[in-house]
Motif scaffolding. Structure first.
Motif, PDB file in Angstrom:
ATOM      1  N   GLU A 106      86.440  15.195  55.602  1.00  0.00           N
ATOM      2  CA  GLU A 106      87.346  14.234  54.984  1.00  0.00           C
ATOM      3  C   GLU A 106      88.716  14.820  54.635  1.00  0.00           C
ATOM      4  O   GLU A 106      89.741  14.199  54.916  1.00  0.00           O
ATOM      5  CB  GLU A 106      86.688  13.592  53.756  1.00  0.00           C
ATOM      6  CG  GLU A 106      87.452  12.407  53.199  1.00  0.00           C
ATOM      7  CD  GLU A 106      88.615  12.796  52.311  1.00  0.00           C
ATOM      8  OE1 GLU A 106      89.619  12.073  52.311  1.00  0.00           O
ATOM      9  OE2 GLU A 106      88.530  13.833  51.632  1.00  0.00           O
ATOM     10  N   PRO A 107      88.804  16.017  54.026  1.00  0.00           N
ATOM     11  CA  PRO A 107      90.134  16.552  53.712  1.00  0.00           C
ATOM     12  C   PRO A 107      90.992  16.758  54.971  1.00  0.00           C
ATOM     13  O   PRO A 107      92.183  16.469  54.972  1.00  0.00           O
ATOM     14  CB  PRO A 107      89.839  17.894  53.030  1.00  0.00           C
ATOM     15  CG  PRO A 107      88.449  17.759  52.509  1.00  0.00           C
ATOM     16  CD  PRO A 107      87.738  16.878  53.490  1.00  0.00           C
ATOM     17  N   THR A 117      90.064  24.698  55.915  1.00  0.00           N
ATOM     18  CA  THR A 117      90.760  24.370  54.685  1.00  0.00           C
ATOM     19  C   THR A 117      92.202  24.068  55.068  1.00  0.00           C
ATOM     20  O   THR A 117      92.858  24.881  55.730  1.00  0.00           O
ATOM     21  CB  THR A 117      90.725  25.563  53.708  1.00  0.00           C
ATOM     22  OG1 THR A 117      89.354  25.867  53.426  1.00  0.00           O
ATOM     23  CG2 THR A 117      91.465  25.237  52.427  1.00  0.00           C
TER      24      THR A 117
END
Length: 186
Positions: free
Chosen positions: A87-88, A152
Motif C-alpha cells: 500500500e505505501p 520503503t
C-alpha cells in the motif's frame, strides 16, 4: 456503529442508514426501505450512480458488463495482507505517476490517442504497433508487484521514479509524434 466487510473481497457495497439524530426519522426510514427494495436497488445501476446493489435478484436486470459480486463469490481472491504490504508504494506511485503530473499526463494521453487513431487509419500494422509501444511506455509502472511489497519509499526513490517516468513519457511523446508524422506522409 461499525461497518464490516467480508474478509476476502474487492466489492464495496453502497451504504445507507438512519442516524439516531435524524430530524425526520419516519421519512428517513421510508427512504431506506425504498432504497433497499428491488425498485430502489435497480436505480443503483444508473450511470450517474454506479453502485452495487445488495439484492442478488436485482443482478438479472444489470446492464451488460456489470460485475455480480454474488456470482463471483470465491472467484476473486483478494489478499488483504499482501495488499497492505504494498500500500505505501502504491500510494507513492499513484502520486508519482498521476497526481503530480495531471496536466502533463492529460496532454500526453491525448497525443497518444491521436497517434493511435492516425496509425489505425493508415492500416499499417507496424505503425499501429509503434503507437501501442508509445502507450505502453507512457503508462509503465517503474517497479514490479513484488518490489512494491518489499520496499520503503524514500525521497531519493521518489526522485528516481520521477526521472524514470519523465524519460519514458518523453520517449512516448516522441514516438507518438513520429507516428503522426508517418501517418501524414503520402
Amino acid at each position: 456503529m461499525e461497518i464490516l466487510y467480508p474478509e476476502r473481497t474487492a466489492w464495496l457495497p453502497a451504504h445507507i442508514g438512519v442516524t439516531a439524530a435524524a430530524p425526520h426519522p419516519t421519512a428517513a426510514a421510508a427512504f431506506v426501505a425504498f432504497a433497499l427494495s428491488e425498485e430502489g436497488q435497480r436505480i443503483l445501476f444508473h450511470p450517474d450512480i454506479r453502485r452495487h446493489p445488495v439484492r442478488p435478484a436485482v443482478y438479472r436486470d444489470a446492464p451488460a458488463g456489470t460485475g455480480n459480486p454474488f456470482a463471483a463469490a470465491g472467484a476473486f481472491a483478494y489478499e488483504t495482507e499482501r495488499a497492505s504490504r504494498r500500500e505505501p508504494a502504491v500510494a507513492a506511485l499513484f502520486d508519482a505517476l498521476i497526481t503530480r503530473r495531471q496536466d502533463e499526463l492529460r496532454d500526453l494521453l491525448a497525443l497518444l490517442d491521436e497517434a493511435r487513431r492516425a496509425a489505425a487509419r493508415t492500416g499499417d500494422p507496424a505503425l499501429a504497433a509503434k503507437a501501442e509501444e508509445a502507450l505502453a511506455l507512457a503508462t509503465a509502472v517503474p517497479l514490479t508487484e513484488d518490489e512494491a511489497a518489499a520496499l520503503t519509499v524514500t525521497e531519493a526513490l521518489d526522485r528516481e521514479w520521477a526521472e524514470r517516468i519523465g524519460k519514458a513519457r518523453a520517449t512516448a511523446a516522441d514516438t507518438a509524434r513520429a507516428v503522426l508524422a508517418a501517418a501524414k506522409e503520402p
